[in-house]
Design an enzyme around this catalytic site. Structure first.
Site: not given
Length: 215
Positions: A61-63
């Protein structure tokens, strides 16, 4: 994207664990995997490996995205789960708050995506060279200023949900890369992986992991 990396120092939120897999609720602001350089070493993977040394990465998942992630605890589980994502057999549901009133109440974005090389890590719609990407949406609640929406990605391209919502003129609130003006002025990106459904890598039974968003 902010230059400094100051991940939240919260304890692991384990949703499920057995001998083969572990599912957790990732906080917003924490990298899924280490970045380049010692200042970006702290991430969900290294935190999990400190508690569960056999933890192996399956997806990311994106940060700035929070929510459900699954990790493998054996090489076999990693291979099977990675194939599950590659073959698009994992069913993912996200919740987002986006700028403005999204209409109609349901729909699909079917636009290919590619890296925006001069502006990495940004992605962009590229109808000539992009990779296929499709996202369904369903409005949960709307107002003039913003819309709460559920997003159902059929592909797993980098920044897919963020760019697809931007392409509709409704960037995700608080998005540090794609939102501008008042839409960017939120304490975090309002995107959360709410639910993940897939088959257990060992016995094939259906698994469903769910975590409610904090926004």
């Amino acid at each position: 994207m902010p230059m400094s990396y100051d991940p939240p120092q919260t304890s692991l939120d384990v949703l499920y664990e057995d001998a083969h897999v572990i599912a957790v609720n990732k906080p917003a602001g924490l990298l899924s995997v280490p970045g380049k350089g010692p200042d970006l070493h702290d991430c969900l993977l290294t935190r999990l490996q400190a508690a569960f040394p056999d933890t192996l990465l399956v997806h990311r998942l994106d940060r700035d995205t929070s929510g459900v992630m699954i990790f493998a605890l054996t090489p076999h589980a990693q291979r099977v789960l990675s194939k599950t994502f590659e073959l698009r057999k994992a069913r993912k549901t996200y919740v987002a708050r986006v700028w403005g009133r999204l209409q109609p109440r349901t729909g699909r974005v079917d636009l290919p995506l590619a890296v925006d090389w001069p502006n990495r890590p940004r992605q962009m719609v590229d109808t000539e060279n992009g990779r296929p990407a499709a996202t369904d949406w369903r409005v949960v609640k709307d107002a003039e200023a913003e819309t709460r929406v559920r997003l159902f990605p059929h592909t797993g391209r980098s920044h897919q949900l963020r760019v697809h919502m931007l392409s509709l003129g409704h960037p995700i609130l608080g998005d540090p890369l794609y939102a501008t003006g008042p839409a960017a002025e939120f304490p975090r990106m309002m995107l959360h992986s709410e639910e993940l459904r897939l088959s257990h890598p060992e016995n094939g039974k259906g698994l469903k992991f769910r975590a409610a968003p904090e926004f």
